[in-house]
Motif scaffolding. Sequence first.
Motif, PDB file in Angstrom:
ATOM      1  N   LEU A 203    -123.219  40.338  22.712  1.00 19.41           N
ATOM      2  CA  LEU A 203    -124.600  40.847  22.661  1.00 19.41           C
ATOM      3  C   LEU A 203    -124.875  41.564  21.346  1.00 19.41           C
ATOM      4  CD1 LEU A 203    -125.119  42.267  26.249  1.00 19.41           C
ATOM      5  CD2 LEU A 203    -126.435  40.460  25.191  1.00 19.41           C
ATOM      6  N   CYS A 204    -123.865  42.311  20.885  1.00 17.69           N
ATOM      7  CA  CYS A 204    -124.068  43.080  19.650  1.00 17.69           C
ATOM      8  C   CYS A 204    -124.109  42.180  18.425  1.00 17.69           C
ATOM      9  CB  CYS A 204    -122.969  44.121  19.486  1.00 17.69           C
ATOM     10  SG  CYS A 204    -123.069  45.403  20.718  1.00 17.69           S
ATOM     11  N   ASN A 205    -123.551  40.982  18.538  1.00 14.70           N
ATOM     12  CA  ASN A 205    -123.506  40.093  17.376  1.00 14.70           C
ATOM     13  C   ASN A 205    -124.570  39.011  17.433  1.00 14.70           C
ATOM     14  OD1 ASN A 205    -121.188  40.905  15.616  1.00 14.70           O
ATOM     15  ND2 ASN A 205    -120.227  40.878  17.611  1.00 14.70           N
ATOM     16  N   THR A 206    -125.578  39.213  18.246  1.00 18.39           N
ATOM     17  CA  THR A 206    -126.646  38.218  18.370  1.00 18.39           C
ATOM     18  C   THR A 206    -127.991  38.909  18.174  1.00 18.39           C
ATOM     19  OG1 THR A 206    -125.247  37.194  20.038  1.00 18.39           O
ATOM     20  CG2 THR A 206    -127.480  36.363  19.879  1.00 18.39           C
ATOM     21  N   VAL A 207    -128.907  38.175  17.576  1.00 18.95           N
ATOM     22  CA  VAL A 207    -130.261  38.716  17.368  1.00 18.95           C
ATOM     23  C   VAL A 207    -131.060  38.493  18.644  1.00 18.95           C
ATOM     24  CG1 VAL A 207    -132.395  38.417  16.082  1.00 18.95           C
ATOM     25  CG2 VAL A 207    -130.220  38.333  14.896  1.00 18.95           C
ATOM     26  N   TRP A 208    -131.572  39.569  19.215  1.00 20.98           N
ATOM     27  CA  TRP A 208    -132.303  39.453  20.470  1.00 20.98           C
ATOM     28  C   TRP A 208    -133.784  39.787  20.317  1.00 20.98           C
ATOM     29  CZ3 TRP A 208    -130.025  36.407  23.362  1.00 20.98           C
ATOM     30  CH2 TRP A 208    -128.656  36.444  23.575  1.00 20.98           C
ATOM     31  N   ASN A 209    -134.182  40.240  19.170  1.00 23.16           N
ATOM     32  CA  ASN A 209    -135.600  40.588  19.030  1.00 23.16           C
ATOM     33  C   ASN A 209    -136.008  40.517  17.565  1.00 23.16           C
ATOM     34  OD1 ASN A 209    -138.119  41.425  19.850  1.00 23.16           O
ATOM     35  ND2 ASN A 209    -137.626  43.590  19.578  1.00 23.16           N
TER      36      ASN A 209
ATOM     37  N   SER B  54    -129.347  44.671  17.108  1.00 17.73           N
ATOM     38  CA  SER B  54    -129.515  43.264  17.469  1.00 17.73           C
ATOM     39  C   SER B  54    -130.948  42.805  17.221  1.00 17.73           C
ATOM     40  CB  SER B  54    -129.157  43.079  18.942  1.00 17.73           C
ATOM     41  OG  SER B  54    -130.108  43.740  19.735  1.00 17.73           O
ATOM     42  N   GLN B  55    -131.682  43.533  16.407  1.00 18.46           N
ATOM     43  CA  GLN B  55    -133.044  43.082  16.145  1.00 18.46           C
ATOM     44  C   GLN B  55    -133.361  43.068  14.644  1.00 18.46           C
ATOM     45  OE1 GLN B  55    -136.050  45.435  17.963  1.00 18.46           O
ATOM     46  NE2 GLN B  55    -135.294  47.375  17.159  1.00 18.46           N
TER      47      GLN B  55
ATOM     48  N   LYS C  19    -135.066  28.411  10.818  1.00 17.79           N
ATOM     49  CA  LYS C  19    -133.726  28.822  11.280  1.00 17.79           C
ATOM     50  C   LYS C  19    -133.547  30.342  11.383  1.00 17.79           C
ATOM     51  CE  LYS C  19    -131.557  24.658   9.482  1.00 17.79           C
ATOM     52  NZ  LYS C  19    -130.697  24.102   8.463  1.00 17.79           N
ATOM     53  N   THR C  20    -134.603  31.049  11.626  1.00 17.73           N
ATOM     54  CA  THR C  20    -134.479  32.485  11.920  1.00 17.73           C
ATOM     55  C   THR C  20    -135.155  32.698  13.269  1.00 17.73           C
ATOM     56  OG1 THR C  20    -134.617  32.974   9.577  1.00 17.73           O
ATOM     57  CG2 THR C  20    -134.962  34.819  11.075  1.00 17.73           C
ATOM     58  N   HIS C  21    -134.354  32.776  14.303  1.00 17.58           N
ATOM     59  CA  HIS C  21    -134.921  32.830  15.647  1.00 17.58           C
ATOM     60  C   HIS C  21    -134.104  33.752  16.536  1.00 17.58           C
ATOM     61  CE1 HIS C  21    -131.605  30.184  16.694  1.00 17.58           C
ATOM     62  NE2 HIS C  21    -131.885  29.542  15.577  1.00 17.58           N
ATOM     63  N   ILE C  22    -134.663  34.067  17.674  1.00 16.40           N
ATOM     64  CA  ILE C  22    -133.961  34.908  18.658  1.00 16.40           C
ATOM     65  C   ILE C  22    -132.780  34.110  19.195  1.00 16.40           C
ATOM     66  CG2 ILE C  22    -134.201  35.922  20.962  1.00 16.40           C
ATOM     67  CD1 ILE C  22    -137.125  36.543  20.162  1.00 16.40           C
ATOM     68  N   GLY C  23    -131.640  34.771  19.258  1.00 14.21           N
ATOM     69  CA  GLY C  23    -130.436  34.105  19.770  1.00 14.21           C
ATOM     70  C   GLY C  23    -129.486  33.679  18.680  1.00 14.21           C
ATOM     71  N   MET C  24    -129.904  33.807  17.418  1.00 17.21           N
ATOM     72  CA  MET C  24    -129.015  33.423  16.319  1.00 17.21           C
ATOM     73  C   MET C  24    -127.970  34.520  16.087  1.00 17.21           C
ATOM     74  SD  MET C  24    -131.378  34.113  12.967  1.00 17.21           S
ATOM     75  CE  MET C  24    -130.164  33.529  11.793  1.00 17.21           C
ATOM     76  N   ALA C  25    -126.876  34.141  15.447  1.00 13.44           N
ATOM     77  CA  ALA C  25    -125.803  35.107  15.177  1.00 13.44           C
ATOM     78  C   ALA C  25    -126.278  36.103  14.115  1.00 13.44           C
ATOM     79  CB  ALA C  25    -124.563  34.384  14.697  1.00 13.44           C
ATOM     80  N   ALA C  26    -125.968  37.379  14.352  1.00 12.15           N
ATOM     81  CA  ALA C  26    -126.440  38.431  13.438  1.00 12.15           C
ATOM     82  C   ALA C  26    -125.850  38.264  12.043  1.00 12.15           C
ATOM     83  CB  ALA C  26    -126.074  39.797  14.000  1.00 12.15           C
ATOM     84  N   LYS C  27    -124.643  37.701  11.979  1.00 12.84           N
ATOM     85  CA  LYS C  27    -124.015  37.554  10.660  1.00 12.84           C
ATOM     86  C   LYS C  27    -124.725  36.484   9.804  1.00 12.84           C
ATOM     87  CE  LYS C  27    -120.353  34.463  12.324  1.00 12.84           C
ATOM     88  NZ  LYS C  27    -120.885  33.200  11.895  1.00 12.84           N
ATOM     89  N   ASP C  28    -125.477  35.598  10.465  1.00 16.27           N
ATOM     90  CA  ASP C  28    -126.182  34.541   9.720  1.00 16.27           C
ATOM     91  C   ASP C  28    -127.531  35.000   9.177  1.00 16.27           C
ATOM     92  OD1 ASP C  28    -124.104  32.888  10.266  1.00 16.27           O
ATOM     93  OD2 ASP C  28    -125.037  31.956  12.016  1.00 16.27           O
ATOM     94  N   VAL C  29    -127.927  36.216   9.523  1.00 16.91           N
ATOM     95  CA  VAL C  29    -129.238  36.710   9.066  1.00 16.91           C
ATOM     96  C   VAL C  29    -129.145  37.105   7.603  1.00 16.91           C
ATOM     97  CG1 VAL C  29    -130.991  38.498   9.378  1.00 16.91           C
ATOM     98  CG2 VAL C  29    -129.875  37.503  11.355  1.00 16.91           C
ATOM     99  N   ASN C  30    -129.950  36.462   6.799  1.00 15.76           N
ATOM    100  CA  ASN C  30    -129.997  36.786   5.377  1.00 15.76           C
ATOM    101  C   ASN C  30    -131.374  37.386   5.078  1.00 15.76           C
ATOM    102  OD1 ASN C  30    -129.993  36.905   2.617  1.00 15.76           O
ATOM    103  ND2 ASN C  30    -129.023  34.905   2.344  1.00 15.76           N
TER     104      ASN C  30
END
Lengths: 414, 100
Positions: free
Chosen positions: A104-110, A168-169, A132-143
């Motif tokens: 949960l901590c490593n996923t984008v939820w909001n 996670s948001q 490719k920036t959506h809810i449910g994506m891995a937080a490490k992939d957020v650029n």
Amino acid sequence: MISNLIRYLRGYLLIRIHGDSLERFINLCRFQNIHLWNLLSKNNRYELCISISDFRRIRPIRRKTGVKLQIIERIGFPFFLYRFSNRKLFFAGFTAFCICMYLLCNTVWNIEISGNQYYSSESLTEYLSANKTHIGMAAKDVNCESIVRMLRGHYQDIVWVSVSLEGSQIKIQIKENTQQTVSPSAEASDSSDKQAQDLVAVKSGKITKIITRSGVPLVHEGDEIQSGDILISGYLPIKNDSGEITGYQSQSADADIYAAVTYPYEEILNTVYQAKTYTKNQKYGCYIRIKNTFYALHSVSPAKQQEIHTTEIAPKLLPSLSIPVRFGMQTAKSYEFVSKKYTKEEITRLLSEHFHQFCVDLEKKGVQITENSVKIYLGDSASSAKGIVYANEKTGILKPSQRPEPENERTITP
Amino acid sequence: MYGIFMGDTFQKLQKAAEIPSDVAQKVPILTMTGFHEFIIENYRGILEYTSKLIRIQTKTGQIKINGIDLNIEYYTNEEMKVTGIISLIEFQAEKNGGIP
């Protein structure tokens, strides 16, 4: 501190030894590289700590020295596990909880968007989702930097973007260019081609003020203009010493031109109208939404002449840890149309309010209202507000210039 | 152990090479912090241990530690740490003074 932790994790025993050759026992342990610690002498007996692995190796030494041994306490994590081995489900649950928390901590939820006025949060989220920036994506992939570049590149009206990943948001703060106006000078500066452009009247009226920055003004203060008239010409004539036109310099016309214009206003309201009246018949429903999938707990069947109001609650595990689950409440209100009649006061108030709103909308566009001759006419079947609004507004749009008739000239491009 | 380098010859060689005594001759090193902590390196073994007395055998002789509530905190091949209230440390050198 660290050695104590390692000892605890590996597990150790507190033992008591007694016999005739206790010193020999501990000396032999030392020669066999058996590590002992916290050695304490009590009434001709020694109490000491020994690791589990070393304890298995002391049997030959014990036999040799004739020392008797007694385990006092078993200390450490392996013994803790052994003690709770009957509670496997508890450990399985705890492990599952840790894994869930980690996931949960490593996923984008909001995705929280703030500061937007013109572009709705839904449209921005949709655009991000398509990129490719959506809810449910891995937080490490957020650029965050690429999201900023993406938004700035796609939405020209967004002048400032800040993207940050908090828990996670994804928090997106944007600032839009709300004071954007269609300025002829701005358009002129943007136009890359050097083609001559005229400023042309948009609406018929009378010139009240004119400030020319580039181009040749063809109208003056007090002149009557019609829609489509050229106000400023983009061709600047070049004359020789004898006053003859030898050529034209093409440029983009730029000026602030204000004109007195009129807006006809008319609104007709029927005295009899269909009023929406809510009945006492109300139905309630609730559902759980996980991402875009709805699970109805108590559904509301859709029917004609019914309004459905929905309220959603987004639960949060922690202030910055939201989960993609929403609890929704639905209220279905039935209504029917009833014929009603406006009173004279009501119809006067409505017409006045509508006219006031019309004036506010005009002022928002930069139109300065000078006076109006709008009057309310009350009738039996219908009432109306009619009249003319006199205003002063900026006029002129850029249009490609028509080249004047040649006399004996040549065109010079700056 | 020292083969042909016995007695004075070995000491002269050690001095010339500036080799520390604890490395070359395995003489004990005693470190005391206040009256409550005592660390000994290069020892051979424990001869006696009670809560009031610890006798330690070293290469050069015996060391007696008198005190109250003496506790051996750890005991490894390299060193031993004693804690408690230490009142007296006594050295009993062997006949040759421990010098090989």
